[in-house]
Enzyme design. Structure first.
Site, short mmCIF file in Angstrom:
data_model
loop_
_atom_site.label_atom_id
_atom_site.label_comp_id
_atom_site.label_asym_id
_atom_site.label_seq_id
_atom_site.Cartn_x
_atom_site.Cartn_y
_atom_site.Cartn_z
CG ASP A 30 -2.03 1.08 1.13
OD1 ASP A 30 -1.67 2.36 1.06
OD2 ASP A 30 -3.01 0.73 1.47
CB ILE A 31 1.02 4.29 -2.13
CG1 ILE A 31 -0.40 4.40 -2.18
CG2 ILE A 31 1.87 3.87 -3.50
CD1 ILE A 31 -0.84 5.67 -3.24
CD GLN A 93 -14.90 -0.76 -1.19
OE1 GLN A 93 -15.97 -0.84 -0.93
NE2 GLN A 93 -14.35 -1.40 -2.40
CG HIS A 99 -8.45 -3.17 -1.30
ND1 HIS A 99 -9.65 -2.32 -1.94
CD2 HIS A 99 -8.34 -2.37 -0.02
CE1 HIS A 99 -9.95 -1.38 -1.18
NE2 HIS A 99 -9.30 -1.18 -0.09
CG HIS A 101 -6.41 -2.68 4.09
ND1 HIS A 101 -5.60 -1.44 3.91
CD2 HIS A 101 -7.72 -2.39 3.71
CE1 HIS A 101 -6.26 -0.64 3.11
NE2 HIS A 101 -7.67 -1.23 3.08
P1 AMP Z 1 -9.70 1.48 1.16
O1 AMP Z 1 -9.81 2.73 1.99
O2 AMP Z 1 -9.83 0.25 2.15
O3 AMP Z 1 -10.39 1.52 0.07
O4 AMP Z 1 -8.10 1.32 0.96
C1 AMP Z 1 -7.60 1.78 -0.36
C2 AMP Z 1 -5.96 1.90 -0.05
O5 AMP Z 1 -5.49 1.77 -1.48
C3 AMP Z 1 -5.49 3.01 0.84
O6 AMP Z 1 -5.19 2.25 1.84
C4 AMP Z 1 -4.66 3.54 -0.23
O7 AMP Z 1 -3.25 3.97 0.39
C5 AMP Z 1 -4.22 2.54 -1.09
N1 AMP Z 1 -3.79 2.96 -2.58
C6 AMP Z 1 -4.39 3.81 -3.34
N2 AMP Z 1 -3.82 3.92 -4.54
C7 AMP Z 1 -2.91 2.97 -4.63
C8 AMP Z 1 -1.82 2.61 -5.44
N3 AMP Z 1 -1.69 3.19 -6.51
N4 AMP Z 1 -0.69 1.76 -5.17
C9 AMP Z 1 -0.93 1.14 -3.74
N5 AMP Z 1 -1.95 1.41 -2.80
C10 AMP Z 1 -2.60 2.37 -3.34
#
Ligand code: AMP
Ligand code: ZN
Length: 137
Positions: A30-31, A93, A99, A101
């Site tokens: 995760d970034i 979300q 996804h 985590h």
């Molecule tokens: P959620 O809030 O559960 O939908 O989590 C989405 C997650 O995706 C967040 O923790 C973001 O940091 C992560 N995210 C968004 N774009 C990217 C990306 N390009 N590469 C890796 N993680 C990402």
């Protein structure tokens, strides 16, 4: 229609720090790195979230998770790990491609706070609710 960001990662159109891949599943860092090693595990096919996922996809997504979790623990030196899924905006979300985590845990102040508000148990309500859920098809 523009592809979702995780579909773009699966397609290789945008970069990701991949840590696991098989025919159906991809995992990458995760970034935002809530804690060191914070990883997302996704089905390669576009599924909105857990509420929209079939059992076969769920089996594919969850199958590599225990071993991946142990690898994360070994590499980061974490003491534990939280597995989390946010399904729909009300649950937090923000990316609408399912996804999971995986968040390695180090101590109480490592970046993740989970606060369960506890209530006194009401056994009559629990029993009724359990029946309704069991009987729902
Ligand atoms: P959620 O809030 O559960 O939908 O989590 C989405 C997650 O995706 C967040 O923790 C973001 O940091 C992560 N995210 C968004 N774009 C990217 C990306 N390009 N590469 C890796 N993680 C990402
Ligand atoms: Zn997608």
């Amino acid at each position: 229609m523009e592809k979702c960001i995780f579909c773009q990662i699966v397609a290789g159109d945008i970069p990701a720090s991949k840590v696991y891949e098989d025919e159906h599943v991809l995992a990458f860092l995760d970034i935002t790195q809530v804690t060191k090693g914070h990883t997302l595990v996704i089905p390669k096919k576009h599924v909105r979230n857990l509420l929209d996922m079939d059992s076969e996809t769920a089996q594919q997504v969850f199958a590599p998770i225990p071993q991946l979790a142990r690898r994360l623990q070994t590499v980061t030196g974490a003491s534990g790990l939280n597995m989390l899924n946010n399904s729909e905006a009300v649950a937090g979300q923000t990316v609408f491609h399912a996804h999971i985590h995986l968040i390695p845990r180090f101590n109480d102040e490592d970046g993740l706070t989970i606060d369960f508000k506890t209530n006194e148990p009401n056994f009559e309500q629990l029993s009724q609710l359990a029946k309704a859920i069991t009987n729902e098809v």
